[in-house]
Design an enzyme around this catalytic site. Structure first.
Site, PDB file in Angstrom:
ATOM      1  N   TYR A  22      39.688  41.813  38.614  1.00 58.16           N
ATOM      2  CA  TYR A  22      40.772  42.764  38.320  1.00 58.16           C
ATOM      3  C   TYR A  22      41.031  42.984  36.829  1.00 58.16           C
ATOM      4  O   TYR A  22      41.888  43.789  36.465  1.00 58.16           O
ATOM      5  CB  TYR A  22      42.066  42.289  38.999  1.00 58.16           C
ATOM      6  CG  TYR A  22      41.947  42.217  40.509  1.00 58.16           C
ATOM      7  CD1 TYR A  22      41.711  43.369  41.248  1.00 58.16           C
ATOM      8  CD2 TYR A  22      42.055  41.009  41.188  1.00 58.16           C
ATOM      9  CE1 TYR A  22      41.576  43.319  42.636  1.00 58.16           C
ATOM     10  CE2 TYR A  22      41.929  40.940  42.574  1.00 58.16           C
ATOM     11  CZ  TYR A  22      41.690  42.102  43.288  1.00 58.16           C
ATOM     12  OH  TYR A  22      41.564  42.053  44.649  1.00 58.16           O
ATOM     13  N   HIS A  99      42.711  51.739  43.843  1.00 57.60           N
ATOM     14  CA  HIS A  99      42.351  50.329  43.751  1.00 57.60           C
ATOM     15  C   HIS A  99      41.652  50.080  42.431  1.00 57.60           C
ATOM     16  O   HIS A  99      40.827  50.901  41.996  1.00 57.60           O
ATOM     17  CB  HIS A  99      41.400  49.932  44.895  1.00 57.60           C
ATOM     18  CG  HIS A  99      41.990  50.189  46.238  1.00 57.60           C
ATOM     19  ND1 HIS A  99      42.929  49.363  46.801  1.00 57.60           N
ATOM     20  CD2 HIS A  99      41.805  51.212  47.106  1.00 57.60           C
ATOM     21  CE1 HIS A  99      43.290  49.855  47.979  1.00 57.60           C
ATOM     22  NE2 HIS A  99      42.628  50.982  48.186  1.00 57.60           N
TER      23      HIS A  99
HETATM   24  C1  DQA Z   1      43.068  45.953  45.494  1.00 52.26           C
HETATM   25  C2  DQA Z   1      41.944  45.668  46.510  1.00 52.26           C
HETATM   26  C3  DQA Z   1      42.507  44.951  47.729  1.00 52.26           C
HETATM   27  O1  DQA Z   1      41.455  44.670  48.644  1.00 52.26           O
HETATM   28  C4  DQA Z   1      43.152  43.642  47.337  1.00 52.26           C
HETATM   29  O2  DQA Z   1      43.734  43.027  48.466  1.00 52.26           O
HETATM   30  C5  DQA Z   1      44.145  43.799  46.245  1.00 52.26           C
HETATM   31  C6  DQA Z   1      43.822  44.681  45.133  1.00 52.26           C
HETATM   32  C7  DQA Z   1      42.521  46.553  44.185  1.00 52.26           C
HETATM   33  O3  DQA Z   1      43.311  47.092  43.421  1.00 52.26           O
HETATM   34  O4  DQA Z   1      41.306  46.478  43.924  1.00 52.26           O
HETATM   35  O5  DQA Z   1      45.184  43.150  46.214  1.00 52.26           O
HETATM   36  O6  DQA Z   1      43.965  46.888  46.069  1.00 52.26           O
END
Ligand code: DQA
Length: 140
Positions: A22, A99
């Site tokens: 992330y 995402h």
């Molecule tokens: C997310 C992807 C999701 O699968 C995960 O549970 C998240 C973050 C992303 O921003 O890549 O919490 O939404």
């Protein structure tokens, strides 16, 4: 134009949480970047993050009172929440799913989204830039 930037569970931990996936930027820092983009374009942004499903649903309902659109990263609820999907279907405000990570390059349980079919569109895999692309999707 007025947009809600809505973030679901665990996104308050950005910067510390799995930085290899992330990134190292915090949610506050991402939001600051969005404000500088939006303020130059007369776009008003409001921000809300919650780890609680019901609070996210309330924010979606309340967005009807003021917002032209919602840029929404539902976190893990993306893959599980019928209630959030129903809330998006219930409101007239368009929602764009975003995402940070490319969910299709990850575990198969992340490949299915409960909400994609009721969203205006979906952006996945561009890190913090996914939010910016989400905002741009509402621009002329
Ligand atoms: C997310 C992807 C999701 O699968 C995960 O549970 C998240 C973050 C992303 O921003 O890549 O919490 O939404």
């Amino acid at each position: 134009m007025k947009l809600l930037i809505l973030n679901g569970p665990n996104l308050n931990l950005l910067g510390k949480r799995e930085p290899g996936i992330y990134g190292t930027e915090t949610l506050e820092s991402i939001n600051a970047g969005l404000i500088s983009y939006a303020s130059a374009r007369k776009i008003e942004l409001r921000f809300f993050q919650s780890n609680h499903e019901g609070a996210l649903i309330d924010a979606l309902h309340e967005s009807q009172e003021w917002a032209n659109g919602v840029v929404f990263n539902p976190g893990g609820y993306t893959h599980t929440s019928v209630a959030i999907r129903d809330a998006i279907s219930a409101i007239r405000v368009p929602v764009v799913e975003v995402h940070l990570s490319n969910v299709y390059a990850r575990e198969t349980f992340r490949h299915h989204s409960m909400i994609s079919a009721v969203c205006k569109g979906k952006i996945s895999g561009f890190g913090a830039r996914s939010y910016l692309l989400g905002i741009q999707s509402f621009e002329d």
